[in-house]
Design a protein around this motif. Structure first.
Motif, PDB file in Angstrom:
ATOM      1  N   UNK A 174       0.148  -6.162  12.867  1.00 30.40           N
ATOM      2  CA  UNK A 174       1.036  -5.076  13.029  1.00 30.40           C
ATOM      3  C   UNK A 174       1.017  -4.399  11.496  1.00 30.40           C
ATOM      4  N   UNK A 175       1.188  -2.753  11.599  1.00 28.36           N
ATOM      5  CA  UNK A 175       1.169  -2.186  10.360  1.00 28.36           C
ATOM      6  C   UNK A 175       1.376  -0.481  10.711  1.00 28.36           C
ATOM      7  N   UNK A 176       1.550  -0.032   9.744  1.00 26.79           N
ATOM      8  CA  UNK A 176       1.694   1.634   9.710  1.00 26.79           C
ATOM      9  C   UNK A 176       0.672   1.956   9.096  1.00 26.79           C
ATOM     10  N   UNK A 177       0.244   3.226   9.273  1.00 23.18           N
ATOM     11  CA  UNK A 177      -1.061   3.987   8.669  1.00 23.18           C
ATOM     12  C   UNK A 177      -0.961   4.034   7.022  1.00 23.18           C
ATOM     13  N   UNK A 178       0.289   4.278   6.635  1.00 25.67           N
ATOM     14  CA  UNK A 178       0.557   4.509   5.136  1.00 25.67           C
ATOM     15  C   UNK A 178       1.212   3.123   4.613  1.00 25.67           C
ATOM     16  N   UNK A 179       1.061   2.831   3.425  1.00 26.66           N
ATOM     17  CA  UNK A 179       1.447   1.738   2.894  1.00 26.66           C
ATOM     18  C   UNK A 179       2.117   1.814   1.531  1.00 26.66           C
ATOM     19  N   UNK A 180       3.069   1.200   1.115  1.00 23.86           N
ATOM     20  CA  UNK A 180       3.536   1.152  -0.361  1.00 23.86           C
ATOM     21  C   UNK A 180       2.351   1.056  -1.341  1.00 23.86           C
ATOM     22  N   UNK A 181       2.417   1.858  -2.470  1.00 26.27           N
ATOM     23  CA  UNK A 181       1.383   1.639  -3.437  1.00 26.27           C
ATOM     24  C   UNK A 181       1.461   0.261  -4.106  1.00 26.27           C
ATOM     25  N   UNK A 182       2.674  -0.453  -4.109  1.00 28.85           N
ATOM     26  CA  UNK A 182       2.701  -1.653  -4.730  1.00 28.85           C
ATOM     27  C   UNK A 182       1.914  -2.557  -4.018  1.00 28.85           C
ATOM     28  N   UNK A 183       2.086  -2.455  -2.762  1.00 31.43           N
ATOM     29  CA  UNK A 183       1.155  -3.295  -1.826  1.00 31.43           C
ATOM     30  C   UNK A 183      -0.222  -3.110  -1.873  1.00 31.43           C
ATOM     31  N   UNK A 184      -0.549  -1.920  -1.994  1.00 28.31           N
ATOM     32  CA  UNK A 184      -2.159  -1.713  -2.170  1.00 28.31           C
ATOM     33  C   UNK A 184      -2.494  -2.385  -3.811  1.00 28.31           C
ATOM     34  N   UNK A 185      -1.885  -2.103  -4.566  1.00 34.39           N
ATOM     35  CA  UNK A 185      -1.989  -2.430  -5.782  1.00 34.39           C
ATOM     36  C   UNK A 185      -2.244  -3.861  -6.140  1.00 34.39           C
ATOM     37  N   UNK A 186      -1.541  -4.836  -5.444  1.00 41.55           N
ATOM     38  CA  UNK A 186      -1.505  -6.415  -5.091  1.00 41.55           C
ATOM     39  C   UNK A 186      -3.101  -6.589  -4.475  1.00 41.55           C
ATOM     40  N   UNK A 187      -3.264  -5.825  -3.396  1.00 47.90           N
ATOM     41  CA  UNK A 187      -4.514  -6.016  -2.742  1.00 47.90           C
ATOM     42  C   UNK A 187      -5.737  -5.875  -3.611  1.00 47.90           C
ATOM     43  N   UNK A 188      -5.506  -4.664  -4.470  1.00 52.13           N
ATOM     44  CA  UNK A 188      -6.656  -4.223  -5.423  1.00 52.13           C
ATOM     45  C   UNK A 188      -6.921  -5.284  -6.259  1.00 52.13           C
ATOM     46  N   UNK A 189      -5.765  -6.018  -6.881  1.00 49.97           N
ATOM     47  CA  UNK A 189      -5.986  -7.233  -8.038  1.00 49.97           C
ATOM     48  C   UNK A 189      -6.819  -8.268  -7.560  1.00 49.97           C
ATOM     49  N   UNK A 190      -6.204  -8.392  -6.257  1.00 45.68           N
ATOM     50  CA  UNK A 190      -7.109  -9.642  -5.646  1.00 45.68           C
ATOM     51  C   UNK A 190      -8.438  -9.395  -5.307  1.00 45.68           C
ATOM     52  N   UNK A 191      -8.921  -8.311  -4.945  1.00 44.15           N
ATOM     53  CA  UNK A 191     -10.303  -7.787  -4.557  1.00 44.15           C
ATOM     54  C   UNK A 191     -10.880  -7.587  -6.035  1.00 44.15           C
ATOM     55  N   UNK A 192     -10.349  -7.041  -7.009  1.00 41.58           N
ATOM     56  CA  UNK A 192     -10.999  -7.042  -8.274  1.00 41.58           C
ATOM     57  C   UNK A 192     -11.485  -8.411  -8.978  1.00 41.58           C
ATOM     58  N   UNK A 193     -10.347  -9.432  -8.614  1.00 44.43           N
ATOM     59  CA  UNK A 193     -10.921 -10.829  -9.016  1.00 44.43           C
ATOM     60  C   UNK A 193     -12.018 -11.321  -8.083  1.00 44.43           C
ATOM     61  N   UNK A 194     -11.857 -11.149  -6.858  1.00 48.48           N
ATOM     62  CA  UNK A 194     -12.951 -11.522  -5.883  1.00 48.48           C
ATOM     63  C   UNK A 194     -14.378 -11.081  -6.302  1.00 48.48           C
ATOM     64  N   UNK A 195     -14.467  -9.927  -6.985  1.00 54.75           N
ATOM     65  CA  UNK A 195     -15.700  -9.076  -7.227  1.00 54.75           C
ATOM     66  C   UNK A 195     -16.004  -9.366  -8.886  1.00 54.75           C
ATOM     67  N   UNK A 196     -15.293 -10.275  -9.498  1.00 56.67           N
ATOM     68  CA  UNK A 196     -15.458 -10.895 -10.804  1.00 56.67           C
ATOM     69  C   UNK A 196     -15.208  -9.987 -11.770  1.00 56.67           C
TER      70      UNK A 196
END
Length: 547
Positions: A269-291
């Motif tokens: 469950x989610x809404x189409x828009x998300x808080x930027x803080x949540x996106x940035x946390x996801x981005x940090x995890x993705x950056x680590x996954x990509x080396x």
């Protein structure tokens, strides 16, 4: 199916992709128009196919009653250090640039475009105009759908709309997926690069559209699905001020949200828009996954920008929700509507009657939802409220579990959220609301339907455009509906009121009325007229349930 594979399938059927992918004709999106070419800027005074823009002259093509200019750059290629930067102006060019082929689609996996795309050099738009007539014409800037991770503006052939409606139509590419909506604490403007692209295209229109015969004081931003959501976002974006004069939201609203498992198994469950803080946390995890890990987080963007496009494709569909709490979207868009913080322009808004048949038809690993899956999905989505939902939607009233589920999802996810936004908007600006209700519109897939589809998500698009290089397969009654819809849409673009078009009256949406007027759009005698949308889609029930 895995969640990612399902989202790819959802993209195929979410707008025009099944047609393009299965027929194999997704429009001219493979190559950019070549810079330079024969001729010079002096040709512009003598040749109706040559127009002078602020960046140089372009030569399009004339086809009967329309002119088309394709592959016009509205921003510099967002490559290298410009990846995950807001758009910047394109370079100028000498001579006359050939503008007869669309620019590349933005990077995406195969789906709506059968071959996909690996191009980041994709910030192009197409302009379609009437070939005759005088006076400045209303302008419609079309933002394509595709779930924020697939699609291209060039898949929408606007010649019928331009010719019949005497309007200039601009179809736009914008960055998608990880390239358009990635976020990281070290990246300014995280999560809104694709929306910034749309604003850059609208700004280009303001500065250049008069040279194509368009009126920069009568610009309508319009879109369907992700394009409709984008339109709603632009209504609430301070940086979009002055870029448009009207707005059209088709099957996409600021309030769009979903419960667990609405569109596919294991959906959260989610809404189409998300808080930027949540996106940035996801981005940090993705950056680590990509080396791209470093003791200094500020070093991550340089590492990520050095990655090839192919290395990012595995996470392309993980970044498809725009962020708020940003410069472009400082406030969550629904809250902005609720508090009246949006641009005061007329709005045309609506949805199709059977939005969710499209996803439900593929729910069980490519087949319609089964009875067993229906029972499981009901429990997972509604929990303690399951009994109330079953009472409101008795299974015995539907011919299959798939049709029962699609009715529930259509109402809760699509119709009532679209209606909610119209109520909020109508407190401040003129609103006209519609429901596309053709019971048997042309299919979006050449394969036999897996279940009765009705007016599925995106089925209204055939009435406005030819799609994916194919003429709209309309019967005579549907063609008359198409002509009426084009008249309504272009009248709205010209005056802010679709009711100024010839044909059945279309009163304004009045939130205080019981019920407020919603215009049903269906073929045949009596197909156009009022419908009680809230009653048809159980919106009172969903409001009371609070889910």
């Amino acid at each position: 199916m895995t969640g990612r594979r399902w989202r790819t399938r959802l993209a195929l059927v979410g707008s025009i992709g099944a047609l393009a992918a299965l027929v194999g004709c997704a429009g001219p999106t493979a190559d950019a128009a070549a810079a330079g070419g024969a001729g010079g800027a002096d040709d512009a005074g003598a040749d109706a196919a040559v127009v002078l823009t602020e960046f140089g002259a372009v030569r399009g093509s004339i086809d009967g009653d329309t002119r088309a200019f394709r592959g016009l750059p509205y921003a510099a290629p967002p490559v290298g250090p410009l990846r995950w930067q807001n758009p910047t102006p394109p370079a100028t060019w000498p001579g006359v640039r050939e503008a007869t082929r669309a620019g590349p689609a933005c990077a995406q996996q195969p789906g709506e475009l059968p071959e996909g795309s690996t191009s980041e050099d994709c910030l192009y738009l197409d302009v379609t105009t009437p070939s005759g007539g005088t006076g400045a014409k209303p302008v419609i800037v079309w933002v394509h759908g595709g779930g924020y991770f697939t699609g291209a503006g060039s898949n929408y052939d606007a010649r019928r709309m331009a010719a019949r409606g005497d309007a200039v139509v601009v179809t736009v590419n914008y960055r998608l997926g990880v390239f358009g909506f990635f976020g990281h604490p070290a990246l300014p403007d995280s999560g809104t690069f694709g929306l910034a692209d749309q604003q850059a295209a609208l700004s280009w229109v303001q500065r250049n559209i008069a040279a194509f015969g368009g009126d920069p004081d009568a610009v309508t931003v319009a879109g369907q699905s992700a394009g409709g959501i984008s339109t709603c976002a632009q209504l609430t974006s301070p940086s979009a001020a002055g870029l448009f004069d009207r707005a059209v939201m088709q099957s996409g609203s600021c309030a769009l949200s979903w419960l667990d498992g609405f569109d596919y198994r294991n959906q959260t469950a989610a809404s189409i828009f998300q808080p930027v803080a949540a996106l940035e946390r996801q981005g940090r995890r993705t950056a680590a996954d990509l080396g791209c890990t470093d003791p200094d987080p500020a070093a991550a963007p340089a590492c990520l920008r050095a990655l090839p496009v192919d290395a990012l494709m595995d996470v392309q569909q993980e970044f498809i929700r725009p962020a708020y709490g940003t410069a472009l979207l400082p406030t969550e868009p629904t809250e902005a509507l609720r508090s009246g913080r949006f641009h005061r322009v007329p709005v045309l808004s609506g949805q199709t009657r059977d939005e969710a048949t499209q996803t439900t038809a593929y729910y069980d690993d490519g087949t319609p939802m089964s009875e067993q899956t229906f029972r499981t999905a009901m429990a997972e989505a509604f929990g303690a409220d399951e009994a109330a939902v079953r009472a409101e939607y008795p299974r015995s009233e539907y011919d299959s579990a798939a049709l029962a589920w699609s009715a529930i999802v259509t109402d809760r996810k699509w119709a009532c959220s679209q209606l909610d936004d119209s109520r909020l908007l109508a407190a401040h600006v003129p609103v006209h609301h519609y429901e596309f209700a053709d019971p048997a519109p042309p299919p979006l897939s050449p394969l036999p339907p897996r279940m009765p589809m009705g007016a599925e998500h995106a089925s209204d698009l055939w009435s406005l455009f030819d799609l994916a290089g194919m003429p709209a397969p309309l019967d005579p009654e549907q063609r008359r509906l198409s002509e009426q819809m084009i008249d309504y849409w272009t009248s709205f673009a010209a005056t802010g009121d679709p009711g100024n078009a010839d044909g059945p009256a279309w009163p304004r949406f009045d939130a205080a009325a019981d019920p407020p007027h919603v215009q049903a759009l269906a073929p045949g005698d009596g197909g156009i007229g009022p419908v009680d949308l809230a009653a048809e889609h159980h919106c009172g029930f969903w409001a009371a349930l609070g889910r």
